[in-house]
Scaffold this motif. Structure first.
Motif, short mmCIF file in Angstrom:
data_model
loop_
_atom_site.label_atom_id
_atom_site.label_comp_id
_atom_site.label_asym_id
_atom_site.label_seq_id
_atom_site.Cartn_x
_atom_site.Cartn_y
_atom_site.Cartn_z
N ARG A 114 0.82 -1.20 0.00
CA ARG A 114 0.00 0.00 0.00
C ARG A 114 0.86 1.26 0.00
O ARG A 114 0.46 2.30 -0.52
N GLN A 115 2.04 1.16 0.57
CA GLN A 115 2.91 2.32 0.64
C GLN A 115 3.75 2.51 -0.62
O GLN A 115 3.96 3.63 -1.08
N LYS A 116 4.20 1.38 -1.22
CA LYS A 116 5.16 1.48 -2.33
C LYS A 116 4.63 0.96 -3.66
O LYS A 116 5.26 1.17 -4.69
N GLY A 117 3.48 0.28 -3.65
CA GLY A 117 2.95 -0.28 -4.88
C GLY A 117 3.47 -1.68 -5.15
O GLY A 117 4.53 -2.06 -4.67
N ALA A 118 2.72 -2.42 -5.94
CA ALA A 118 3.06 -3.82 -6.20
C ALA A 118 4.30 -3.97 -7.06
O ALA A 118 5.00 -4.98 -6.99
N GLU A 119 4.59 -2.98 -7.90
CA GLU A 119 5.74 -3.09 -8.81
C GLU A 119 7.05 -2.77 -8.12
O GLU A 119 8.12 -3.09 -8.64
N GLY A 120 6.98 -2.17 -6.95
CA GLY A 120 8.21 -1.71 -6.30
C GLY A 120 8.81 -2.67 -5.30
O GLY A 120 9.84 -2.36 -4.69
N LEU A 121 8.21 -3.84 -5.12
CA LEU A 121 8.68 -4.77 -4.09
C LEU A 121 8.88 -6.17 -4.66
O LEU A 121 7.95 -6.75 -5.23
N SER A 122 10.07 -6.71 -4.49
CA SER A 122 10.36 -8.08 -4.91
C SER A 122 9.99 -9.06 -3.81
O SER A 122 9.60 -8.65 -2.70
N VAL A 123 10.13 -10.35 -4.09
CA VAL A 123 9.89 -11.37 -3.06
C VAL A 123 10.82 -11.14 -1.87
O VAL A 123 10.40 -11.24 -0.71
N VAL A 124 12.06 -10.82 -2.15
CA VAL A 124 13.02 -10.54 -1.08
C VAL A 124 12.54 -9.38 -0.22
O VAL A 124 12.56 -9.43 1.02
N ASP A 125 12.08 -8.31 -0.87
CA ASP A 125 11.59 -7.13 -0.14
C ASP A 125 10.36 -7.48 0.70
O ASP A 125 10.25 -7.05 1.86
N LEU A 126 9.44 -8.23 0.11
CA LEU A 126 8.20 -8.57 0.81
C LEU A 126 8.47 -9.43 2.04
O LEU A 126 7.84 -9.24 3.09
N MET A 127 9.39 -10.37 1.94
CA MET A 127 9.72 -11.21 3.09
C MET A 127 10.46 -10.40 4.15
O MET A 127 10.27 -10.60 5.36
N LYS A 128 11.30 -9.47 3.71
CA LYS A 128 12.06 -8.65 4.64
C LYS A 128 11.13 -7.79 5.50
O LYS A 128 11.44 -7.50 6.67
N LEU A 129 10.00 -7.41 4.95
CA LEU A 129 9.03 -6.61 5.71
C LEU A 129 8.54 -7.35 6.94
O LEU A 129 8.17 -6.74 7.94
N ALA A 130 8.52 -8.69 6.86
CA ALA A 130 8.08 -9.51 7.99
C ALA A 130 9.25 -9.98 8.83
O ALA A 130 9.08 -10.81 9.74
N GLY A 131 10.45 -9.48 8.53
CA GLY A 131 11.63 -9.87 9.28
C GLY A 131 12.14 -11.26 8.94
O GLY A 131 12.77 -11.92 9.77
N LEU A 132 11.87 -11.71 7.71
CA LEU A 132 12.24 -13.06 7.29
C LEU A 132 13.09 -13.00 6.03
O LEU A 132 13.06 -12.02 5.29
#
Length: 208
Positions: free
Chosen positions: A24-42
């Motif tokens: 919601r903050q950065k958009g779907a195109e701006g986040l990779s799988v690595v980024d998305l997992m990092k958001l959860a501390g994983l």
């Protein structure tokens, strides 16, 4: 075994929730799988233990965000008079608070365009939740007895609200942005005000 399954569910939910805030903050195109997992501390190594693909996670994250918004709408409606609920919801959505806080706001202004260019599964997730949001608005319309008309009004209101937030964010906080929000509130809330007036007039006729 039960602990393992419970831990897995909690981890899955944590990934989805944090991904939802990030998207919601950065958009779907701006986040990779690595980024998305990092958001959860994983790390991304465990991603496929929870999701078949990035699209699957994005779909769940979009659904989570839209469920949050629907729950907020229902909470706002509680305690409001029937004729005031729709406009209260519109005013809350088209507020400077919502404009300035996309991370915890509605998913549609940030993600609708990205999802339109993405996989059918992501589009289906958004469409099903959008239908639910429309249903909530239909229930809040005062004195609208025609289901088809009520649904048109609710759908038009959401389209106006989402577009107003998109434009108000695009121009940056300031006088023009505030004017866009005000115009959106007047336009989206107009049908509800007319319906409320019709209800009041009908009640007066019955009394006389």
């Amino acid at each position: 075994m039960r602990y393992v399954e419970d831990h897995r569910r909690r981890t899955h939910s944590r990934i989805v929730e944090n991904a939802s805030y990030g998207l919601r903050q950065k958009g779907a195109e701006g986040l990779s799988v690595v980024d998305l997992m990092k958001l959860a501390g994983l790390t991304h190594g465990g991603f496929y233990n929870h999701f078949d693909s990035r699209a699957a996670l994005v779909g769940e994250a979009v659904a989570f965000a839209m469920d949050q918004m629907t729950a907020r709408w229902k909470k706002l409606a509680n305690g409001k008079a029937n004729g005031e609920r729709f406009e209260a919801l519109v005013a809350d959505y088209l507020s400077t608070r919502h404009r300035d806080n996309p991370k915890h706001g509605c998913a549609l202004p940030t993600l609708a365009v990205d999802v339109a260019r993405s996989s059918p599964s992501e589009q289906q997730a958004l469409a099903s939740k959008l239908e639910m949001m429309i249903d909530v608005l239909v229930e809040l319309l005062p004195g609208e007895s025609q289901p088809r008309q009520a649904r048109q009004i609710a759908t038009g209101a959401i389209a106006t609200m989402v577009g107003s937030i998109v434009l108000s964010r695009a121009v940056g906080a300031g006088k023009l942005s505030d004017c866009i929000l005000d115009a959106g509130r007047r336009t989206a809330g107009g049908p509800a005000r007319k319906a409320r007036r019709r209800t009041i007039e009908a009640m007066r006729c019955k009394k006389s």
